[in-house]
Design a protein around this motif. Structure first.
Motif, PDB file in Angstrom:
ATOM      1  N   PRO A 260       0.823  -1.219   0.000  1.00 35.76           N
ATOM      2  CA  PRO A 260       0.000   0.000   0.000  1.00 35.76           C
ATOM      3  C   PRO A 260       0.851   1.261   0.000  1.00 35.76           C
ATOM      4  O   PRO A 260       0.760   2.111   0.878  1.00 35.76           O
ATOM      5  CB  PRO A 260      -0.811  -0.144   1.304  1.00 35.76           C
ATOM      6  CG  PRO A 260       0.079  -0.943   2.196  1.00 35.76           C
ATOM      7  CD  PRO A 260       0.813  -1.911   1.299  1.00 35.76           C
ATOM      8  N   ASP A 261       1.703   1.365  -1.002  1.00 35.61           N
ATOM      9  CA  ASP A 261       2.603   2.511  -1.128  1.00 35.61           C
ATOM     10  C   ASP A 261       2.654   2.908  -2.610  1.00 35.61           C
ATOM     11  O   ASP A 261       3.284   2.228  -3.422  1.00 35.61           O
ATOM     12  CB  ASP A 261       4.001   2.119  -0.633  1.00 35.61           C
ATOM     13  CG  ASP A 261       4.983   3.286  -0.691  1.00 35.61           C
ATOM     14  OD1 ASP A 261       4.705   4.268  -1.406  1.00 35.61           O
ATOM     15  OD2 ASP A 261       6.032   3.208  -0.028  1.00 35.61           O
ATOM     16  N   PRO A 262       1.989   3.998  -2.968  1.00 35.22           N
ATOM     17  CA  PRO A 262       1.925   4.398  -4.391  1.00 35.22           C
ATOM     18  C   PRO A 262       3.295   4.566  -5.028  1.00 35.22           C
ATOM     19  O   PRO A 262       3.495   4.193  -6.188  1.00 35.22           O
ATOM     20  CB  PRO A 262       1.160   5.724  -4.345  1.00 35.22           C
ATOM     21  CG  PRO A 262       0.388   5.668  -3.069  1.00 35.22           C
ATOM     22  CD  PRO A 262       1.239   4.904  -2.102  1.00 35.22           C
ATOM     23  N   ASN A 263       4.250   5.134  -4.298  1.00 38.18           N
ATOM     24  CA  ASN A 263       5.585   5.334  -4.861  1.00 38.18           C
ATOM     25  C   ASN A 263       6.266   4.008  -5.140  1.00 38.18           C
ATOM     26  O   ASN A 263       6.908   3.829  -6.183  1.00 38.18           O
ATOM     27  CB  ASN A 263       6.445   6.172  -3.905  1.00 38.18           C
ATOM     28  CG  ASN A 263       5.948   7.607  -3.801  1.00 38.18           C
ATOM     29  OD1 ASN A 263       5.456   8.163  -4.778  1.00 38.18           O
ATOM     30  ND2 ASN A 263       6.071   8.196  -2.624  1.00 38.18           N
ATOM     31  N   TYR A 264       6.124   3.074  -4.200  1.00 36.83           N
ATOM     32  CA  TYR A 264       6.712   1.749  -4.403  1.00 36.83           C
ATOM     33  C   TYR A 264       6.061   1.051  -5.594  1.00 36.83           C
ATOM     34  O   TYR A 264       6.749   0.482  -6.447  1.00 36.83           O
ATOM     35  CB  TYR A 264       6.541   0.908  -3.146  1.00 36.83           C
ATOM     36  CG  TYR A 264       6.930  -0.553  -3.328  1.00 36.83           C
ATOM     37  CD1 TYR A 264       8.260  -0.951  -3.238  1.00 36.83           C
ATOM     38  CD2 TYR A 264       5.966  -1.524  -3.618  1.00 36.83           C
ATOM     39  CE1 TYR A 264       8.624  -2.279  -3.423  1.00 36.83           C
ATOM     40  CE2 TYR A 264       6.322  -2.850  -3.815  1.00 36.83           C
ATOM     41  CZ  TYR A 264       7.649  -3.216  -3.716  1.00 36.83           C
ATOM     42  OH  TYR A 264       7.997  -4.535  -3.906  1.00 36.83           O
ATOM     43  N   GLU A 265       4.742   1.119  -5.657  1.00 39.67           N
ATOM     44  CA  GLU A 265       4.019   0.433  -6.731  1.00 39.67           C
ATOM     45  C   GLU A 265       4.341   1.039  -8.101  1.00 39.67           C
ATOM     46  O   GLU A 265       4.416   0.319  -9.106  1.00 39.67           O
ATOM     47  CB  GLU A 265       2.509   0.500  -6.476  1.00 39.67           C
ATOM     48  CG  GLU A 265       2.035  -0.394  -5.343  1.00 39.67           C
ATOM     49  CD  GLU A 265       2.319  -1.852  -5.614  1.00 39.67           C
ATOM     50  OE1 GLU A 265       2.069  -2.319  -6.748  1.00 39.67           O
ATOM     51  OE2 GLU A 265       2.825  -2.540  -4.715  1.00 39.67           O
ATOM     52  N   ARG A 266       4.559   2.331  -8.117  1.00 43.61           N
ATOM     53  CA  ARG A 266       4.857   3.005  -9.381  1.00 43.61           C
ATOM     54  C   ARG A 266       6.191   2.524  -9.962  1.00 43.61           C
ATOM     55  O   ARG A 266       6.374   2.444 -11.175  1.00 43.61           O
ATOM     56  CB  ARG A 266       4.885   4.521  -9.160  1.00 43.61           C
ATOM     57  CG  ARG A 266       4.862   5.350 -10.436  1.00 43.61           C
ATOM     58  CD  ARG A 266       4.797   6.830 -10.123  1.00 43.61           C
ATOM     59  NE  ARG A 266       3.571   7.177  -9.422  1.00 43.61           N
ATOM     60  CZ  ARG A 266       3.515   7.614  -8.159  1.00 43.61           C
ATOM     61  NH1 ARG A 266       4.631   7.767  -7.461  1.00 43.61           N
ATOM     62  NH2 ARG A 266       2.368   7.919  -7.592  1.00 43.61           N
ATOM     63  N   ASN A 267       7.117   2.186  -9.062  1.00 41.80           N
ATOM     64  CA  ASN A 267       8.461   1.804  -9.508  1.00 41.80           C
ATOM     65  C   ASN A 267       8.758   0.319  -9.347  1.00 41.80           C
ATOM     66  O   ASN A 267       9.876  -0.117  -9.633  1.00 41.80           O
ATOM     67  CB  ASN A 267       9.508   2.610  -8.721  1.00 41.80           C
ATOM     68  CG  ASN A 267       9.359   4.106  -8.920  1.00 41.80           C
ATOM     69  OD1 ASN A 267       9.373   4.577 -10.052  1.00 41.80           O
ATOM     70  ND2 ASN A 267       9.201   4.860  -7.839  1.00 41.80           N
ATOM     71  N   ARG A 268       7.761  -0.427  -8.881  1.00 42.79           N
ATOM     72  CA  ARG A 268       8.010  -1.856  -8.623  1.00 42.79           C
ATOM     73  C   ARG A 268       8.302  -2.592  -9.928  1.00 42.79           C
ATOM     74  O   ARG A 268       7.587  -2.445 -10.914  1.00 42.79           O
ATOM     75  CB  ARG A 268       6.791  -2.485  -7.937  1.00 42.79           C
ATOM     76  CG  ARG A 268       6.918  -3.992  -7.754  1.00 42.79           C
ATOM     77  CD  ARG A 268       5.945  -4.475  -6.694  1.00 42.79           C
ATOM     78  NE  ARG A 268       4.554  -4.235  -7.049  1.00 42.79           N
ATOM     79  CZ  ARG A 268       3.756  -5.144  -7.614  1.00 42.79           C
ATOM     80  NH1 ARG A 268       4.216  -6.342  -7.899  1.00 42.79           N
ATOM     81  NH2 ARG A 268       2.500  -4.864  -7.884  1.00 42.79           N
ATOM     82  N   LYS A 269       9.355  -3.402  -9.890  1.00 42.71           N
ATOM     83  CA  LYS A 269       9.728  -4.193 -11.051  1.00 42.71           C
ATOM     84  C   LYS A 269       9.520  -5.673 -10.737  1.00 42.71           C
ATOM     85  O   LYS A 269      10.132  -6.201  -9.825  1.00 42.71           O
ATOM     86  CB  LYS A 269      11.182  -3.938 -11.435  1.00 42.71           C
ATOM     87  CG  LYS A 269      11.453  -2.519 -11.922  1.00 42.71           C
ATOM     88  CD  LYS A 269      12.910  -2.338 -12.319  1.00 42.71           C
ATOM     89  CE  LYS A 269      13.160  -0.921 -12.817  1.00 42.71           C
ATOM     90  NZ  LYS A 269      14.588  -0.718 -13.193  1.00 42.71           N
ATOM     91  N   ARG A 270       8.638  -6.282 -11.478  1.00 39.93           N
ATOM     92  CA  ARG A 270       8.373  -7.710 -11.279  1.00 39.93           C
ATOM     93  C   ARG A 270       9.457  -8.545 -11.953  1.00 39.93           C
ATOM     94  O   ARG A 270       9.914  -8.223 -13.052  1.00 39.93           O
ATOM     95  CB  ARG A 270       7.010  -8.087 -11.844  1.00 39.93           C
ATOM     96  CG  ARG A 270       5.847  -7.553 -11.034  1.00 39.93           C
ATOM     97  CD  ARG A 270       4.572  -8.279 -11.393  1.00 39.93           C
ATOM     98  NE  ARG A 270       4.679  -9.717 -11.183  1.00 39.93           N
ATOM     99  CZ  ARG A 270       3.688 -10.575 -11.361  1.00 39.93           C
ATOM    100  NH1 ARG A 270       2.518 -10.134 -11.766  1.00 39.93           N
ATOM    101  NH2 ARG A 270       3.865 -11.859 -11.159  1.00 39.93           N
TER     102      ARG A 270
END
Length: 313
Positions: A260-270
């Motif tokens: 639940p962190d927009p910044n993390y989700e925006r940059n998350r690399k699967r």
């Protein structure tokens, strides 16, 4: 609290199914691990990886194709008398994935919960039977008024609590929870998991917790095993596995967990797992090897040396 005493030992367990004349499905393909008394071992993986089949084979809903399941020093799949099977069924219980399908719709809750009590003769009178049912209902957060109702009159979370009460009725030592929260709303999942943790602490229970929700598995588990296509590819303490995943498949699973962190989700690399990387040959000597104390990975000898150099610091 987890101990160093082994309660369940899985040795080279195999569960194969024949589909048609020529097709063989290796649902569980030569896996080995231990479960210690008082701990929760989480077992995770994608749908179809064999984790539920593993649980059902351990409890003998399926006869193992090969290998051993040792429970409290006794081979589960060895020849047993009716009395021995009855005692084994009392000590090991299962909580199923679908609480609605696992409860007989024609039976009242009191009879569902007391079924094991009746089979094992754990109540000496009707009064004691009724008292035990009420105690079990209250233990799982329900009340005595619920005893005379039918399963369809309850919510999904309440039905799962009834399933837990049924499992507890025979005073087991070990419970296999097969995706016990996957059919529940997110708001109810935490309630059921917290209930299981509370009961474990109060009654000294040992759990095999099977699930695909990695965040919830971490919350409840002491150690976690990761399965992929019938194989156990990694096993480690929960915190260690999440902080230092070694097998590429484990890394791909953990990279998919949303936060639940927009910044993390925006940059998350699967990370995508490429199984062709692990196309072994007979000379590769693939084994379940210990990379660091308590952290095991399915790998070749060459990979083991690489992993140790990279992670065993």
């Amino acid at each position: 609290m987890a101990t160093t005493e082994k309660l369940v030992e899985i040795k080279n367990l195999k569960q194969y199914f024949n589909i048609g004349k020529a097709n063989e499905v290796r649902a569980v393909n030569d896996i080995s691990f231990d479960i210690y008394r008082g701990e929760t071992l989480g077992l995770v993986g994608e749908s179809g990886c064999g984790k539920s089949t593993t649980g059902r084979t351990i409890i003998r809903l399926y006869d193992a194709t090969d290998g051993e399941v040792i429970f409290d020093g006794v081979n589960v799949h060895g020849k047993k008398s009716k009395a021995e099977l009855k005692e084994f069924n009392r000590k090991m219980q299962m909580i199923f994935q679908d609480p609605q399908a696992s409860l007989n719709p024609r039976m009242k809750v009191s009879d569902i919960i007391a079924e094991g009590i009746d089979i094992h003769g754990l109540a000496k009178s009707k009064e004691e039977r009724k008292r035990r049912v009420v105690e079990l209902l209250e233990t799982v957060g329900l009340n005595k008024e619920h005893a005379n109702r039918y399963p369809h009159e309850f919510s999904g979370g309440q039905r799962q609590r009834i399933g837990i009460a049924r499992a507890l009725a025979v005073e087991p030592e070990f419970i296999i929870a097969d995706e016990p929260i996957s059919a529940l709303d997110v708001s109810i999942q935490a309630q059921v998991v917290n209930l299981m943790k509370k009961l474990q602490k109060e009654k000294g229970l040992t759990y095999l917790f099977i699930a695909h929700d990695l965040s919830m598995v971490k919350y409840i588990s002491d150690r976690i095993g990761v399965m992929y296509f019938g194989k156990l590819v990694e096993l480690a303490p929960a915190d260690e596995l999440y902080q230092n995943p070694i097998h590429p498949y484990t890394q791909s699973l953990l990279s998919a967990i949303p936060l639940p962190d927009p910044n993390y989700e925006r940059n998350r690399k699967r990370k995508t797992y490429n199984p062709s990387v692990h196309q072994y040959t007979e000379g590769d000597d693939v084994q379940f090897r210990e990379i660091k104390p308590g952290h095991f990975v399915q790998c070749s000898l060459k990979e083991w040396e690489q992993y140790k150099a990279q992670y065993a610091k």
